[in-house]
Design an enzyme around this catalytic site. Structure first.
Site, PDB file in Angstrom:
ATOM      1  N   HIS A 245       0.851  -1.193   0.000  1.00 53.72           N
ATOM      2  CA  HIS A 245       0.000   0.000   0.000  1.00 53.72           C
ATOM      3  C   HIS A 245       0.883   1.238   0.000  1.00 53.72           C
ATOM      4  CE1 HIS A 245       0.795   0.704   4.279  1.00 53.72           C
ATOM      5  NE2 HIS A 245       0.489  -0.567   4.513  1.00 53.72           N
TER       6      HIS A 245
ATOM      7  N   CYS B  89       3.733  -4.354   6.395  1.00 58.29           N
ATOM      8  CA  CYS B  89       3.428  -4.276   4.969  1.00 58.29           C
ATOM      9  C   CYS B  89       4.586  -3.643   4.193  1.00 58.29           C
ATOM     10  CB  CYS B  89       2.173  -3.435   4.755  1.00 58.29           C
ATOM     11  SG  CYS B  89       0.685  -4.156   5.493  1.00 58.29           S
TER      12      CYS B  89
END
Length: 164
Positions: free
Chosen positions: A128, A140
């Site tokens: 992301h 992430c």
């Protein structure tokens, strides 16, 4: 490794012979990822989907699915839907996919500990946008918004995420 793979190091992501700055988890890259450790799991991971906010951005690829207001991601290892997309209302620990900030306007889903999650092995390893350059994630991969928007439509069904 193929040029169509997303190859991640602690500071960069390589894809289609281009190099993009990236952020990884505050726990570094680890072989023994656990829920809540903030680490990015080392290894080769498949990409299993793309999510986007239709109220904020155009559909980035034909395969992308919209994020709706009730969409959540379970991060409760005690639940059978751990590391799965779920819907509100959901009383167990979860993460909102439709965030007030732009972090999840475009999300690439990986198969880390999915679809048959192992309790406490970790959940929601996404690609992301980053908060800001060099700012770590909770595990992430974070990218500049423009780089993420460039990458998403160029992914193929065989593209893998390789974390070195």
């Amino acid at each position: 490794m193929k040029p169509t793979d997303l190859v991640v190091t602690p500071t960069h992501l390589r894809f289609l012979n281009r190099k993009f700055p990236c952020s990884i988890g505050k726990g570094g890259i680890r072989d023994d990822k656990k829920e809540g450790d903030g680490a990015t799991p080392r290894g080769t991971h498949n990409l299993v989907g793309v999510l986007y906010r239709p109220d904020r951005i155009e559909k980035p690829t034909d395969r992308a699915k919209p994020i709706h207001p009730r969409d959540l991601w379970s991060d409760d290892p005690s639940q059978p839907d751990y590391n799965q997309q779920v819907q509100a209302p959901y009383i167990y620990s979860h993460e909102k996919l439709r965030r007030a900030d732009p972090l999840y306007n475009l999300v690439i889903l990986t198969d880390w500990n999915w679809p048959n999650a192992v309790k406490d092995r970790g959940s929601a390893i996404f690609i992301h946008r980053w908060r800001k350059p060099g700012h770590p994630t909770e595990g992430c991969i974070g990218l500049r918004p423009a780089d993420l928007a460039w990458i998403a439509p160029r992914l193929s069904p065989t593209t893998r995420l390789i974390v070195l």
